[in-house]
Structure formats: C-alpha cells, structure tokens
Design an enzyme around this catalytic site. Structure first.
Site, PDB file in Angstrom:
ATOM      1  N   THR B  33       0.707  -1.024  -0.084  1.00  0.00           N
ATOM      2  CA  THR B  33       0.090   0.006   0.006  1.00  0.00           C
ATOM      3  C   THR B  33       0.963   1.410   0.065  1.00  0.00           C
ATOM      4  OG1 THR B  33      -1.486  -1.209   1.399  1.00  0.00           O
ATOM      5  CG2 THR B  33      -1.928   0.924   1.300  1.00  0.00           C
ATOM      6  N   ARG B 116       5.095   7.178   0.575  1.00  0.00           N
ATOM      7  CA  ARG B 116       4.623   6.807   1.821  1.00  0.00           C
ATOM      8  C   ARG B 116       5.213   6.725   3.020  1.00  0.00           C
ATOM      9  NH1 ARG B 116       2.488   0.377   3.165  1.00  0.00           N
ATOM     10  NH2 ARG B 116       3.333   0.842   5.443  1.00  0.00           N
TER      11      ARG B 116
END
Lengths: 334, 1193
Positions: B33, B116
């Site tokens: 993710t 991220r």
C-alpha cells in the site's frame, strides 16, 4: 445391420442418444458417452436463472468487504458479470463438438425472451449440432391460464427458430392439458423434434430434519410407458422427429420405443448406473432382436405399433382394457 | 497538439500504471500500500493480453518481496529489457541495494513510487516523502508529480529521459492523496508515448545487455586503486539529466499543450516571499499563491519536479531576484539533521549562487515540515507559511498543520481561508464501507464526467476492517479540479448513517447555507426532535437546509438489503443541483442499467425502482428557529476509563485526533494495552443471543468467536444474588460441582453478527432445526440490558486457571481472552487462533507480529485489542516489520534467555540470603503445566518479598530480571505472505536455530491485508490478484519443510474441522522446548465465501484431504516413537466439494473453464499424492525420521 436413423434432420449412426446427465458435464464424460456408442449427446441444460444467480452471488462475494479499508479496497480481480457470456457451458460445448465424433446437442433453459435467442446463437457459434429447448419453469401461479403457458412456449420456440439455422427440438412437459394439440402446434411452429417428456425433479421431504431435500433423479422402466404411448399416438400425424427420453433401461425399452414410432430413444439413468459404455450393450441387444426377426434396418419396424388414424376410439378401448387388467392385479398376502 | 484528446477520470495509480505498462516489457511486482493498484492493473492487463506501445504483452512477475522485485528488475534490465516496478515505503527501502547497482551501471529504468511514510514510532500506510528521501543517494534521478495528470505525464517523461540519459529514474507522487485521488485528466495516446520514447533508444538499451555474443564482465570487485575514480565516471551523465528532462517535457508540451519545467515558478513576478515544495503540496501552494497574488500580495510558489540531480541553475533562474524570504517545505523528517533535504538543497544552491555572484541578494531561507502520513495540507496552511515569512522574525525551522507544544516548532494559520472558485460544487458523504456509499460516489463521478464536467473524488476510510466508516469528498466543475486537500466548506453533506451525524466532522465540513441529506428512519415531522442539541445548533448556526429520507426502508422494500447507495444517490441528484433533476434522474437510470447489468436484471430493476421510490420518500424538514433538544451525544468512552484513554484515545475515536498536540502522544511508540474495551462500536444490527435452556455448555461458540464477544464463567450459585433483571444463567453441567452456575455472556455491542457461533453450536431445538443454543437476534433491545449484564458478569469471580481443564474446548472457554474486540473482519478466520493464544499463554507471552492483517487489527490506533487480565498481566506485543518478524521474535527469545541466565546466576549468588530451599525449587521448577506455573508464580512472589529486605547491586540486578524466572512464552505471529514469501528465509533460519520460540502462521493463503494478492501459500487453481489466470503452482508444504530439521515441533490445524486438535497442538507447541510451528487454516474474506460458512469450509478442507491435520513432535522421536501424527481421517470428499464453494476457485471456472478443469484435476492429484506421502510417514518407524541433534542444556 443398419441401425442408422435421422433425428431433427441429423443423420445418426443409431437411434440411441445420451440425454443430459452428470456425465455430460465434462468433456471427458461427453467423450466417454460418444465412445460408448451413443449416436448423439445432449448436454445438460444451460439454465439462465442458475447462471444469473451464480453470477450475482459471485459478484456479491467478490465485492464483500470492498471499499471499506484503505489497504484493501477490493479482494478480487474483476469477476465476469451476469451479462458475460456463459463461457463454461460454451467452452464445454465447443470442445465437445470439436473432439467427439457424434453430434452434440445443446440444451437451453432461458429466463427471459431476449436471452433464449442470445444463448441459442452463442450455442450455434460454439458448434452445437442442434438445440433442445428445455421449457421447464417453476410451477406457474394458480392464476396463469393454460393457454398463456402454451403461448409463451410457442413464442420462445419462434424466437429461437428465428435466431438460429440449427434444428431445434422441444423437450415437452407431459402436463399440458392437451399434449397432442400442443405437440402439433409446436411442430407447426417449426420444432424439428419433440422430446417426450421432461421429468421434473420434485423435492422430497426429510422427516427427521424437517426440511425439503432434492428428489431422486433416476427413472424406472415403467416411466417409459407414458412417452411411448404419446409417441405412438403422435407418430402418424407428425412429421417432426420424436424422441423418448424417459425410462430406457434395457435394449427391450429401446426396441419398444422404436416400435412405438420414436426416431431416437434417449438414455440417462441406465448409463449412470452402468457407465457410459453400456450403450454398446443396449445397441447389441437391439441388433440381436433385429437379427432374430430378420430386420436389416430400423426403418423396417419403426412405428410398427403406432396408432392408426382412428385415434380416440381405439385409445378408449385400450384404456378400458388396461384399466380392467390393472384392477385384476392380486394384492399381496397379509 | 495532435489528434482528439481522450479524457478519463482515474486515480493516480491508474494514471501512472497506464503509461508504465505501455512503455515497458517486464513488470516485477510485489504488493504494498498504496502502490499495489499499479501492480494489480499491470497484472490484469497482461492477463488480458493487452499490448504495450512496442507491440508486445508485458510479462508481470510477482516476487517474494520488494528486494526480490528489485533483483528481478536489475536482471531484466541487464538482460536488455525495458523493466519497471511499483512500490512504496518499506518496499522502496528493500530495493535500495539494487538501486545503487542499477544506477552504478548506468541502466535506464523507472521505478514508480506512491510515496509513503516509513515505519518509525509506528507504521503508517499514508503518504509523505520519507521513502523517496531515503533513496536520494542511490544515484536514481527523482522526479515528482503533484497531481493525477502530472503522474500520468511524468511517468512518460521519466521513461523518455532515462533512456536518453542512461540514469535510472524514480518517479513519485503522493501516496493516497495522488495515488488514490480520482481526477479528470487528459490521456496520453500510444502515439504520444511512441513519440516520446523512440524505438532507437530502446534498441540502444538492448545493445548494452549481457550477451554471450559480445561478452563482457559487469559487476566486478574493485579495490582502493580504482573504485573512487570509477565512481566519478558517471558525472557527465548526471550533468546532462536536467537538459534531457527539460527536453522531454518540451516534447510533451508540443504534443499535449501541457507545459512543465524542472522547477516552475507561479506568482507575482516581483515576489518577496516564496514557498518551495514538491508533490501534491506544491499544487496547494500554487493555488494559494494564485489566490493571494490576485489580491495583490507579492508572493510566489516554486515547484520542484526534478529533485535529483538537483536542478541548481534552474532553481536560481526561476526564483525572482526580488525575493527576500523563502520557506522550503519538506514532507519528511530527518531527526537530528540541520534541516530536511529539500531545504538544505535550496539553501545550499542559493548560498552558492549568491557567493558566486549569480544572485545579488541572499534571501532568508527557512525550512518547514508538513503533511507527514497524509496529514492535511490546506491552502490555509500554505498561506500560514507565507504569513510566517512576513513576520519580523520567522521561525527558521517549523512545522505546519499540527500543534507542537513540546518543541514549539508549529506555526499558526487562519483555518477559515477558502480559495476555491465558486463554480466548483463541493460535496461530502459520510457512510459505512458496507453501505456502498463510495461505490455510488464513484458512479456519480462517472455520470458527471460524461456530462463534460471535471471531477475529483477522494475517499477517506477508517482503519477498521469491519464496520468501517467512509468519507467521500467530491468536487465538480467546469475547469480541471486542482485541490489536493479535503473539502472543508461543502455545499452538500450526505449523512448516510444517522448514527454518524454526531461525529463533529460531519457538520463541521458544511459551508454556511449548505444542504444536509440525512438517512434516518424518522419521518420529516419527527426528525428534529431526535437530534442532539449540538447538531441542532450547528444546523441553525450554518443555516443548513435539512432533507431526510429513510433509505434503509426503501432499499429493503425494493430488494437491495443494506445497500442504500442508489437511494441516497438519487436524493443527491435531486437536491444538489449539479444537474437539473430530470436530466439527473435520466442519467442515473442509464448508469444503473449499465453498471448493474453485470449483476443481473433483478438488481437493475431493484435499483431503478430505488431511484423512483427515493424521490417519493425524500422530504425537507421544517427547521424551528432555535434549538429544542436537551440531549447530547454519549461520550465516546466511559467516565471511568483511564485518564489517557479519556484524553487521547477518546479524541481519536471521535475523529479529533488532528487536534491533539505533540505533548499528548507517547514519544517512543508505547501505547497502553486493551483499549478496544472502551470502544463500544455496536456495528451490527443482529447479535448473538444465548439460550440457556438448550445450551450444553460445550464452549464451541466462545472458542470460535473472532471478536471475544462470547465469554463464559462458572461460579457458586449464591453469587447470583443481586443479579440484574434478565441476567441469564443455568446450572453448570459438570459432575462434582453441585450448586455451581454457568453463564455465557454476550458482549452485544462488540458482536459483529458474523454468525460463526451459530454455525459452531452443535445443538438444535426440538422441532426447530434452525434454532440453536446461540442465535442471532435484533441487537437493539439487547444492548441496554446487556450493558448491565456485562457489568455484573465482570464482577463475578474468574475461574481459577489451575482448576480449568485446558485440554478441552469446554474448559478453554473459561480462560479470559487477552485479545478482544478487534476491528478484524466480521467472522475473521485468524482471530480465533490469536485469541486462543492469548487465553492459554497471554499472561506470560511476548509477541512478535509480522505486518499484515494481524498487525492491523492487532495494533492499529486508536484502540488496540491486546489486553490485560485482572492481575494486570497480559501479552506484550510488538510489530517490527513485515520481512523480519521471525528474526525479531528470535531476538526477544535471546534477550529473555539472557535475562533468565542472569536471574539464575543472581539466585545462585544469593542462595543463602534468599533461602536455599526456595532458590533450589525456583531453579528446578518444571513449569510445563498450569499448576506448575502457578506454583512458580507463588514462589517468585515469596522471592520478591525476600528481595525487598535485601539490597546491593546483585539484589538490584536480580530484581530487574526476576520475572524471567517464570517461563516466558515467545510467540512469532504472522500471515502467509510473511511466512511463505517475504519472511521465508528468516523463518527458516529461526526454525533451524533450535531456540524456544513458537511460530503461529495464520494461513489465509493470500495477502489479505493488501487486498488478496497471491502468495506461495495460494493453492493450485485458485484465482487471486497477481494470479488472475489461476495459480499454476502447488502450494508450498511449509510443514514438511520444517519437519526436515527434526528439532521443530510442527502442527497443521483447522479450528473449524477439529478444535480439540487445535487446542492440543497449541499446548504441545508451547510446552515444547525448542522451535514450534503451527500452521493454522484461516478462512478469509479474500476466499470469496460467506464468512458465516468459514468453519464449514475448514471442515471441508480437511475432509477433502486438502488440509490434512498433522502434528510432528520431536519429543516422541526422542522416546523412540513415530513423531508424525496424522490427525485427520482419509479424504472422504472430492476436492471440488471444498473448492466449489469458494469464489477464488469458482470464478476461474467461469473465466477460463478449460484451465479451471485442468488445474482442478491436477489439484485433486496433488491432494492424493500428499495424502499418500503422509500416510506412509505416519507408519514409519521412529528411526526413519531425523533425530533432534541439539545438545542438552
């Protein structure tokens, strides 16, 4: 010995056709049925309602839990929808038609007028030799008139005939108010064959679990009498092919069907019980019977015992005789 | 520009993947993710045979880790192919070694990164630049995009530039904010891409590949004599990069009209204050500056797109000479540094330019941090930064967007600033994951996109996997939407669940005069009276027009169940005014017919009916002129909750975590245990209800409950005195305990209504086959009385552990779960095992947990489920990383062993002072059974008392390690993605270490947490993401691998098939003095099953022979017995009777029936083969198994 026959315009090497059963769910099963001697194989029905509910269920499962968590916005790659072509069925049909040496007939049970013709076309494209319409529907409500049911069935037949160039058979219900008239109307509407009759798998009740359970699917030999009677009655007046699809358990049942006037006799339960190779045994029995009576081909005796033109009075006489005989059956000792 | 421009509303991941896929030949992938969607799309396109612009179908290969993906990428590139990968965060860190190699060898390649956060004090899946900043030294060029359109365009620029420059590129954009934002963009055609990336460059790359036809050696070992010089050879290549990138951008402009530069300036030509930024934050700064410039402010925005090689000359050239103050914003944190990286680069470049005379004035340069972990960065904050620069003494280092009351870094800003054009419609929708709100909004975007409007959609999800809440932020307008931040002034607010209205955020996001659509069961005439005073005040204060509809009733009546999305979407179109209502209804119906065709005609009809019925049921509420309610919403946590929970956790639960200052938060990532107990979510309409009359007290329901919402106790009858009305109990069904009473207590507000308990219940009511001793019932009437019952239940004495028979499921139900009320999926197949672990060993367990589902439901804030018992003891839990979990757990064991050894030494030293008998008995205590452990606890209590009377360094030392004298249970927990793939090497090594660790593999046979990607545990023939065409390799037999060592206790269990075997295996594994491995069948939502049938599927998995239950116990081997125990009977179901009920197998039969048949047959064969092997093993003599070669002691 010439066992060949013609069914719905298709030349067959013999009059024994494997009708839909679990054996025709796989390519291997279809191949074994053909190798076993069946002159044609009718695949299991493509049930549109099943397809739709399966697709709907699958999509619901695929979408469960989606769009809920930032890391897993979905859990599956795209799953084909209800509007996707029934690839599983068509693939089996395509592979069967391409690899087995006998005609493969597709069977169709649609749920809406549009879908009957769409699926029929797809079956044609996949190489079906013919299409058998399985007009089974859940018991209609008490308010539906018999004529409405009949008109619906005729409409479906018309749609499919218009959609494909293939021969189309109708697997009939024995429960029309006037089976004979309906058969004639179906034939007039273009049915290339009538299959007598559809068997409806009524559920049973489990008295321990207090629940409905699936009924037993296999037929018994006496069940052949009804379709045989109707074949005998319809044969003289119909040019469409006729098939008996119930109760074939021995070569003698095969012979009886032909004598009544059937173009083909279909077998299911006997092949499930004894294996797909059992067709050979049935056909050998037929040959032996023909040889013993000096028949060189099937035409020579097919329809020998079909009814004459004066149907109502002859039938009445036979009915009364049969009833009298049945009443004379001795009860057991107790 | 050439040809017509195609437009689409897609997210940043798709925008990027669409270019990357078309410009590459090989994609080496691994899920992480927020980048996974890029890999998933590439895999789906490849499976469908989609071609790249060069005419071939790219090969997409999933690897065992990002390290593996980088290795395969390196190899593919050295082999001369065009290759790429997609990653983020920890994944990018794992690629670093290969990135140095790829760059050092001057290899053209592009890695696409959805940037991220990095796990530090806590993991975060959200966006910032910590990952890309961590690779800025690798030699990769870094090119950043600040919007979905840019991500699409820069993906192409990067590919073009890398092939020209021979310097590899990392193209990045902000995780979630850009990767997951839907935005209407103009698409690059294949011709555009071909024009940007000429085939000649591809051939040059190919010509440099390794080939025996023109052999050479690459990858030598270099020594002090040449390494340094060789490292300097690449300089000219890096020097050319800025020019090459600018040229590629110019070419893109020629074809598309979209103009980009390495460094772009926006704002007043004679600006005095400028903000420098990268990524989506730069777009916000640009928009804010444009707004302020239009009002006459001398401000500017500098967007840096190429970050490495740093475009020093371009930066100096772009910055107006008038600038006096520059604030450089970094979306990263480098603790201990003089400043964050972009700040240092800008400062250095300007200083040098000034020094060298290329810039007359040296502006003041300040550096600020913003937006870590997707923290909002709004125009108000950007304006705040500019305002700070205007102050007499601006902060030289600052943060914006938080309140830093510890170091005082944060700057103030005016939160009310709204710069968005009036032509943009802004709408927010609050719903649940399960109600289809997000899906409907995506549909709305499509409808409005087709009407020629530009659209933006951004969706915020909470961290729970069941009952999660969603907030959809939608913007529509005649111009492209450039607003990468949440909507704060919505003209339309949809509250799709009445229960959410009390969340402060719902009405706080409404603009004055907004429209509020509330889904409520109350009619328009009554709804006002049901609202809290705060809500009424906000409605009146903002002059909000309130509309209501009972969407649940309409949805139910038209046959849509809980899916209220269509009803509410119809109401939105009717009252929002984005389209005229007749057109809107017409377009919606067209969209329904198209969208739902795949679900079948019934669903289409139901949705069409829902539109009409929705409009009939929609009503405007006549709002009084003053608040009338005296009621306020319940506090998020009870008043008796601990202070930290009331002050910090409660704020996070209420959605006010953004307001917490730095001082409120733990500084080293340490959080209190057991906080889920304070979060009563009440997410299910139906909950379990106990029937004491029918119940046989077997404990099955409690055993399988994934959420620990079913507890049982037995206690003396008189304890029932004072029980609240309706408190249920029954005489205990056990011999020898007359007068003892049994209660099965349902925690209704924690129950998710999954129904596993009902399925597990073995009894039925006479004549009512569907009625069990536990049934699902409507929650509402049970919740109020239930609270009192739970209070009383918790006051009852806890059965003493040594008196409980742990050996049976019946007995295990009386052990207090120390893992409770997690946010796992309703009906989760993993958590019953985790809960069992906590019940059996939790009071002396230390747990290392691999990243994955179990670390998310186990450790995701605001509340966590690992709890403490009445004595204050419980599992100590930690998550290190995904890949290192076995090693991390081994480390915990090594530390425990060391401390045990210190404790034993200390005891020996102090033997006389403490009492020889006591010391000897402590040192020789066996500590295997619960009663032995209880005795040791008592001895240690005495020891502790005696130590209190002593002093000295040895005493102090012993006191600090005394607790290690109670046998510590070290657990290593994770999923199959960890155990079979990314952590496989480490797990193998730890199992071979001989150390006393217990490994629990929660085998869902797929990467569940990241959304169902294939792992090496995925079964043959199953469909998964990255295995769209069905997995064509058999699952790895991890159990057999571990058995090969001879010193590892191994068990394969399936709770739904044989709970007693599961229990036995857990106890044996823990008692075994050496490494143990338990592989637990965990049904999962990613299997495509009704979760309620999970236990039945476990049963079928075992009955078909797919999942044989086994144990391998080296203790038996040592005793001369066969250590291999086959616990399940011979297969008695065809494999298809198990697989046919799971979508992961069934779907393939519909998409590719031939392959499904082929793989199905092979899978059946594999089952039979493995069974034959196991049967043979079960009959071997002991000596034909490897001996445990470890030495005693």
């Amino acid at each position: 010995m010439d066992l060949s026959t013609t069914y719905m315009g298709i030349k067959l090497r013999n009059p024994l056709v494997a009708s839909p059963s679990p054996l025709s769910h796989t390519l291997d099963g279809v191949r074994r049925l053909a190798d076993g001697g069946a002159a044609a194989v009718v695949l299991h029905s493509l049930f549109e309602e099943d397809l739709l509910s399966q697709a709907e269920h699958q999509i619901a499962l695929a979408e469960a839990g989606s769009e809920s968590s930032p890391e897993s916005l979905s859990f599956f790659p795209e799953i084909p929808g209800a509007d996707a072509e029934p690839r599983r069925y068509l693939s089996l049909l395509e592979r069967s038609a391409a690899t087995v040496g006998v005609p493969v007939v597709a069977s169709l049970n649609g749920a809406s007028p549009g879908s009957w013709s769409r699926y029929a076309r797809q079956m044609q494209d996949a190489g079906a030799a013919g299409i058998e319409l399985n007009l089974y529907a859940s018991p209609a409500g008490p308010a539906t008139a018999a004529r409405t049911v009949e008109e619906t069935h005729l409409e479906i037949l018309g749609l499919v005939k218009a959609a494909v160039a293939l021969p189309v058979a109708v697997k009939m219900s024995p429960y029309y108010s006037s089976v004979g008239e309906m058969a004639a109307r179906l034939a007039d509407a273009g049915a290339d064959a009538l299959v007598l009759f559809n068997r409806f798998m009524h559920p049973d009740i489990d008295t321990d679990a207090l629940s409905l359970v699936p009924g037993i699917g296999l037929s018994s030999p006496p069940e052949a009498r009804l379709p045989r009677t109707w074949v005998a009655l319809l044969r003289p007046s119909l040019s469409a092919s006729l098939a008996i699809s119930t109760g074939t358990h021995s070569s003698s049942d095969l012979v009886k069907g032909l004598l009544a006037g059937a173009d083909v006799v279909m077998a299911t339960s006997v092949l499930l019980n004894h294996g797909p190779g059992h067709s050979e045994v049935l056909l050998e029995g037929l040959s032996a019977w023909m040889e013993a009576r000096g028949y060189a081909n099937v035409k020579q005796f097919r329809g020998l015992l079909a009814s004459g033109r004066n149907v109502p009075s002859r039938e009445r006489v036979r009915y009364v005789e049969a009833l009298r005989a049945a009443n004379a059956v001795q009860a057991g000792t107790w | 520009m050439t040809g017509p421009v195609a437009r689409a509303t897609i997210d940043g991941n798709e925008a990027t993947a669409s270019v990357a896929y078309r410009l590459n030949e090989i994609c080496c992938i691994y899920p992480i993710t927020p980048s996974s969607a890029m890999a998933e799309l590439a895999d789906e396109w490849s499976a469908k045979g989609m071609r790249n612009v060069f005419g071939s179908v790219p090969a997409v290969v999933e690897m065992q880790s990002e390290g593996g993906a980088a290795g395969a990428l390196h190899g593919s590139l050295q082999g001369g192919a065009l290759a790429t990968t997609f990653t983020a965060s920890q994944g990018l860190l794992l690629m670093i070694p290969n990135m140095y190699k790829i760059a050092g060898e001057l290899t053209p390649a592009v890695i696409h990164v959805a940037a991220r956060s990095i796990a530090a004090q806590g993991l975060s899946i959200f966006g910032d630049h910590q990952d890309v900043m961590a690779v800025r030294e690798t030699g990769f060029a870094l090119l950043g995009s600040s919007s979905v359109q840019e991500a699409h365009d820069m993906a192409a620029v990067a590919q073009a530039a890398t092939l020209s420059a021979r310097v590899p590129f990392l193209h990045f954009f902000d995780g979630f904010r850009t990767s997951h934002e839907l935005n209407t963009i103009e698409l690059l055609s294949d011709d555009d891409l071909r024009a940007l990336v000429p085939q000649t460059l591809v051939r040059s790359h190919r010509a440099r590949s390794l080939s025996p036809e023109h052999p050479f050696v690459r990858g030598t070992a270099q020594n002090p004599d040449v390494y340094f010089q060789a490292r300097e050879t690449v300089n000219p290549y890096y020097a050319r990069v800025p020019e090459i990138v600018e040229a590629a951008m110019a070419k893109l402009f020629d074809r598309t009209g979209r103009r980009y530069h390495l460094v772009s300036y926006t704002g007043h030509p004679e600006a005095e204050r400028v903000v420098v930024a990268m990524g989506s934050g730069a777009e916000t700064v640009r928009a804010t500056v444009s707004h302020l410039y239009a009002r006459g402010e001398r401000v500017g925005a500098l967007t840096v797109r190429l970050y490495r090689p740093f475009p020093a000359a371009e930066l100096v050239a772009a910055l107006p000479p008038s600038v006096k103050a520059v604030a450089v914003l970094d979306r990263t944190k480098e603790p201990g540094s003089f400043g964050e990286p972009l700040f240092l680069d800008v400062l250095g470049v300007l200083a040098e330019a000034h020094n060298a005379g290329r810039r007359a004035d040296m502006p003041m340069v300040t550096g600020g941090r913003y937006g870590l972990s997707s923290k909002e960065f709004t125009p108000a904050m950007a304006a705040g930064v500019l305002a700070e620069l205007a102050r007499p003494a601006p902060k030289r280092r600052f943060t914006v967007g938080i309140t830093d009351d510890v170091s005082g870094t944060s700057i103030a800003y005016d939160d009310g600033l709204d710069i968005e054009p009036g032509s943009t419609t802004r709408a927010v929708f609050f719903g649940l994951g399960a109600d289809g709100t997000v899906g409907a909004n995506k549909n709305t975007i499509k409808i409005l996109g087709a009407e020629g409007l530009f659209a933006q959609g951004y969706f915020v999800y909470d961290s729970k996997k069941s009952g999660s809440q969603t907030v959809s932020h939608l913007r529509f307008g005649p111009e492209p939407v450039k607003a990468p931040y949440l909507i704060s002034q919505a003209s339309f607010v949809g509250c799709h669940q009445a229960g959410l209205l009390d969340r402060p955020e719902v009405l706080d996001r409404a603009a004055p005069g907004a429209t509020l659509l509330l889904n409520t069961p109350h009619p328009a005439g009554e709804v006002w009276g049901t609202l809290t005073r705060t809500v009424q005040e906000k409605i009146l204060g903002k002059d909000i027009a309130l509309y209501v509809v009972d969407a649940n009733r309409v949805a139910r009546e038209v046959g849509l169940g809980q899916r209220v999305n269509t009803v509410l979407q119809a109401c939105f179109f009717s009252i929002s005014g984005v389209l005229d209502s007749t057109t809107a209804v017409e377009r919606m119906k067209q969209a329904i017919t198209k969208t739902y065709a795949r679900r079948g005609p019934k669903v289409v009809e139901a949705n069409l009916a829902a539109v009409d019925r929705a409009l009939e049921g929609l009503a405007r509420v006549a709002v009084p002129d003053r608040p009338t309610s005296q009621r306020e919403a319940d506090a998020p946590v009870p008043a008796d909750a601990p202070e930290f929970v009331r002050r910090v956790t409660a704020a996070m639960m209420a959605g006010l975590g953004d307001t917490l200052p730095v001082s409120a938060l733990p500084d080293d990532g340490t959080w209190p245990s057991g906080t889920t107990a304070y979060e009563k979510r009440g997410i299910s309409d139906t909950v379990a209800q106990w029937d004491p009359e029918l119940c046989i007290q077997c404990g099955n329901c409690s055993f399988v409950c994934p959420h620990a919402a079913i507890r049982s106790k037995y206690y003396p009858g008189p304890e029932l005195d004072g029980a609240p009305a309706g408190f249920a109990s029954a005489p205990l069904r056990a011999r020898g305990l007359p007068g003892t009473v049994y209660t099965l207590q349902i925690y209704a507000e924690d129950c998710t209504g999954c129904g596993l308990c009902v399925e597990a219940c073995p009894v039925s009511a006479p004549g009512q086959p569907d009625r069990k001793a536990v049934n699902l019932a409507w929650a509402e009437p049970l919740i109020g009385p239930g609270r009192q019952h739970i209070g009383f239940f918790e006051s009852l004495p806890v059965p003493e552990r040594p008196r409980v028979d742990f050996g049976t499921v019946r007995g295990a139900q009386f052990l207090t779960p120390l893992f409770e009320f997690s946010g796992a999926c309703a009906g989760c197949g993993e958590t019953p095992y985790v809960k069992l672990l906590s019940q059996l060993f939790g009071d002396r367990a230390v747990i290392a947990n691999a990243t994955g589902c179990s670390s998310i439901y186990g450790g995701n804030l605001p509340t966590t489920p690992w709890a403490k018992n009445a004595d204050g003891r419980g599992p100590a839990w930690s998550n290190s990383l995904f890949e290192d979990n076995a090693e991390f757990g081994l480390g915990l064991r090594l530390a425990a062993d060391h401390h045990l050894s210190l404790a034993r030494q200390g005891l020996s030293t102090l033997r006389d002072a403490l009492g020889a008998d006591l010391v000897d008995s402590v040192l020789s205590a066996p500590q295997r059974s619960e009663s032995e452990l209880a005795s040791q606890r008592q001895r240690l209590a005495v020891l502790s008392d005696r130590l209190a009377g002593l002093d000295g360094p040895v005493v102090d030392d012993l006191r600090s390690v005394l607790d290690h004298l109670l046998r510590r249970s070290v657990w290593i927990v994770g999923g199959d993605g960890w155990a079979y793939d990314i952590g496989s090497g480490g797990l193998d090594h730890v199992l071979a270490s001989g150390r006393d660790v217990n490994v629990l593999v929660l085998d869902t046979e797929v990467y569940s947490n990241t959304g169902g990607q294939m792992s090496k545990a995925t079964p043959l023939g199953a469909m998964a993401k990255f295995a769209t065409a069905g997995k064509a390799v058999e699952k790895k037999d991890l159990a057999l691998q571990a058995m090969a060592y001879g010193s590892v206790y191994v068990a394969r269990v399936a709770m739904g098939a044989d709970p007693e075997q599961t229990l036995r295996a857990f106890r044996e594994a823990e008692a075994y003095d050496g490494p143990s491995l338990i592989i637990a069948y965990s049904h999962c939502i990613a299997h495509g099953i009704e979760m309620r049938t999970g236990l039945d599927q476990q049963h079928r998995a075992v009955a078909s022979g797919y999942w044989p239950l086994v144990r391998y116990d080296p203790v038996l081997r040592a005793a001369g017995d066969n250590p291999f125990l086959l616990d399940s009977p011979r297969p008695r179901l065809a494999l298809s009777e198990y697989t046919g009920r799971e979508l992961r197998f069934a779907a393939l039969a519909r998409t590719n029936p031939e392959e499904a048949e082929r793989l199905g047959a092979l899978a059946q064969e594999a089952v039979e083969l493995r069974w034959a092997t196991y049967e043979e093993m079960a009959t071997r003599p002991a000596e034909r198994f490897p001996a445990d070669a470890r030495k005693e002691g």
